[in-house]
Design a protein around this motif. Structure first.
Motif, PDB file in Angstrom:
ATOM      1  N   GLY A 160       0.787  -1.234   0.000  1.00 40.03           N
ATOM      2  CA  GLY A 160       0.000   0.000   0.000  1.00 40.03           C
ATOM      3  C   GLY A 160       0.809   1.269   0.000  1.00 40.03           C
ATOM      4  N   GLY A 161       2.055   1.208  -0.444  1.00 39.24           N
ATOM      5  CA  GLY A 161       2.883   2.410  -0.462  1.00 39.24           C
ATOM      6  C   GLY A 161       3.745   2.515   0.787  1.00 39.24           C
ATOM      7  N   VAL A 162       4.335   3.692   0.972  1.00 44.24           N
ATOM      8  CA  VAL A 162       5.256   3.929   2.099  1.00 44.24           C
ATOM      9  C   VAL A 162       4.411   4.380   3.279  1.00 44.24           C
ATOM     10  N   ASN A 163       3.763   3.411   3.923  1.00 47.63           N
ATOM     11  CA  ASN A 163       2.667   3.682   4.850  1.00 47.63           C
ATOM     12  C   ASN A 163       3.072   3.909   6.296  1.00 47.63           C
ATOM     13  N   ASN A 164       4.315   3.631   6.653  1.00 49.20           N
ATOM     14  CA  ASN A 164       4.685   3.782   8.057  1.00 49.20           C
ATOM     15  C   ASN A 164       6.168   4.126   8.190  1.00 49.20           C
ATOM     16  N   LYS A 165       6.570   4.383   9.404  1.00 49.22           N
ATOM     17  CA  LYS A 165       7.941   4.823   9.665  1.00 49.22           C
ATOM     18  C   LYS A 165       8.969   3.776   9.253  1.00 49.22           C
ATOM     19  N   SER A 166       8.688   2.516   9.500  1.00 49.30           N
ATOM     20  CA  SER A 166       9.657   1.457   9.189  1.00 49.30           C
ATOM     21  C   SER A 166       9.916   1.367   7.688  1.00 49.30           C
ATOM     22  N   ILE A 167       8.855   1.419   6.879  1.00 47.35           N
ATOM     23  CA  ILE A 167       9.017   1.373   5.427  1.00 47.35           C
ATOM     24  C   ILE A 167       9.713   2.629   4.931  1.00 47.35           C
ATOM     25  N   ASP A 216       0.787  -2.478   5.727  1.00 46.09           N
ATOM     26  CA  ASP A 216       1.857  -1.952   6.581  1.00 46.09           C
ATOM     27  C   ASP A 216       3.124  -2.782   6.462  1.00 46.09           C
ATOM     28  N   THR A 217       3.237  -3.535   5.383  1.00 45.20           N
ATOM     29  CA  THR A 217       4.376  -4.425   5.175  1.00 45.20           C
ATOM     30  C   THR A 217       4.984  -4.180   3.801  1.00 45.20           C
ATOM     31  N   ALA A 218       6.296  -4.312   3.729  1.00 45.87           N
ATOM     32  CA  ALA A 218       7.016  -4.237   2.457  1.00 45.87           C
ATOM     33  C   ALA A 218       8.108  -5.299   2.457  1.00 45.87           C
ATOM     34  N   ILE A 219       8.588  -5.614   1.262  1.00 47.47           N
ATOM     35  CA  ILE A 219       9.706  -6.541   1.118  1.00 47.47           C
ATOM     36  C   ILE A 219      10.852  -5.791   0.442  1.00 47.47           C
ATOM     37  N   LYS A 220      11.947  -5.661   1.151  1.00 48.32           N
ATOM     38  CA  LYS A 220      13.141  -5.003   0.615  1.00 48.32           C
ATOM     39  C   LYS A 220      14.017  -6.064  -0.031  1.00 48.32           C
ATOM     40  N   VAL A 221      14.431  -5.821  -1.265  1.00 54.06           N
ATOM     41  CA  VAL A 221      15.279  -6.774  -1.985  1.00 54.06           C
ATOM     42  C   VAL A 221      16.509  -6.029  -2.498  1.00 54.06           C
ATOM     43  N   ILE A 222      17.677  -6.471  -2.045  1.00 52.56           N
ATOM     44  CA  ILE A 222      18.937  -5.904  -2.518  1.00 52.56           C
ATOM     45  C   ILE A 222      19.820  -7.049  -2.991  1.00 52.56           C
ATOM     46  N   ASP A 223      20.209  -6.977  -4.260  1.00 48.84           N
ATOM     47  CA  ASP A 223      21.046  -8.019  -4.867  1.00 48.84           C
ATOM     48  C   ASP A 223      20.462  -9.410  -4.659  1.00 48.84           C
ATOM     49  N   GLY A 224      19.146  -9.506  -4.767  1.00 52.87           N
ATOM     50  CA  GLY A 224      18.466 -10.792  -4.678  1.00 52.87           C
ATOM     51  C   GLY A 224      18.118 -11.255  -3.274  1.00 52.87           C
ATOM     52  N   LYS A 225      18.592 -10.555  -2.243  1.00 55.04           N
ATOM     53  CA  LYS A 225      18.308 -10.944  -0.864  1.00 55.04           C
ATOM     54  C   LYS A 225      17.087 -10.192  -0.349  1.00 55.04           C
TER      55      LYS A 225
END
Length: 225
Positions: A8-15, A199-208
């Motif tokens: 849902g976008g950048v919905n909270n402080k953590s994201i 309120d959740t996102a998945i961060k992916v950097i270099d496949g991780k």
């Protein structure tokens, strides 16, 4: 390649903090391009006022309205009619791509037709997806999410990550998006999958992949027999 795949976008402080960390500088110092293309393929959000709200930052889901130094529009359906010299340098120089929700397969089709799909793994920009803008990175989106049908048929997406995404879990406007429904969807996907709320996102950097959440989510994996 750096991806921030949200429901849902950048919905909270953590994201928000995860995004700033991925950018390596403050949002106010970054140039952004927003991509509304997925909206046109979905009957609930486009074309029309919803696309304008996303582009102008008037919608409720925080993405375009985060305080960027500048925001431009990259409309994928227009790119095949332009020489690549007109738009590729612009994309290569931008700091962040903001990709709206809508229809994931419509977005996938135009990413491929425009040449952006091929360019994505080479970019320094952070890719921020919302809903369909996140789902398009998966190998498959699942039959439950097929709306617009690509010429080739099927539910295949870009496959730039090794998991699929079920967004908007337990959203009040989407009563059918329960965790039970997500588990059934994942069984049909036959691969690694995440069910995430807004309120959740998945961060992916270099496949991780790393889950960033102030809400609830679940990793759903098909177990081979």
């Amino acid at each position: 390649m750096k991806l921030l795949l949200t429901s849902g976008g950048v919905n909270n402080k953590s994201i928000h903090e995860a995004l700033v960390d991925m950018l390596d500088k403050q949002i106010a110092e970054c140039n952004a391009l927003c991509i509304p293309t997925a909206m046109y393929g979905h009957p609930w959000v486009g074309p029309g006022v919803k696309a304008w709200e996303f582009i102008s930052g008037k919608e409720q889901n925080p993405m375009v309205n985060l305080g960027w130094k500048s925001v431009g529009v990259l409309e994928l359906t227009a790119l095949p009619s332009l020489d690549k010299e007109r738009w590729v340098p612009l994309v290569k120089e931008t700091d962040v791509l903001l990709v709206s929700g809508g229809d994931a397969l419509y977005l996938c089709h135009w990413m491929q037709q425009s040449g952006l799909a091929e360019l994505l793994p080479t970019l320094r920009a952070v890719y921020v997806g919302m809903s369909a803008g996140s789902m398009v990175m998966a190998p498959h989106i699942g039959e439950a999410f097929v709306g617009w049908t690509p010429p080739s048929g099927g539910d295949q997406a870009l496959g730039l990550v090794d998991f699929s995404i079920f967004p908007h879990v337990d959203h009040e406007m989407l009563p059918e998006n329960t965790m039970a429904a997500a588990e059934q969807w994942a069984a049909e996907i036959q691969g690694k999958a995440y069910a995430i709320d807004d309120d959740t996102a998945i961060k992916v950097i270099d496949g991780k992949a790393e889950v960033i959440s102030e809400g609830h989510w679940k990793l759903l994996s098909k177990v081979s027999s």
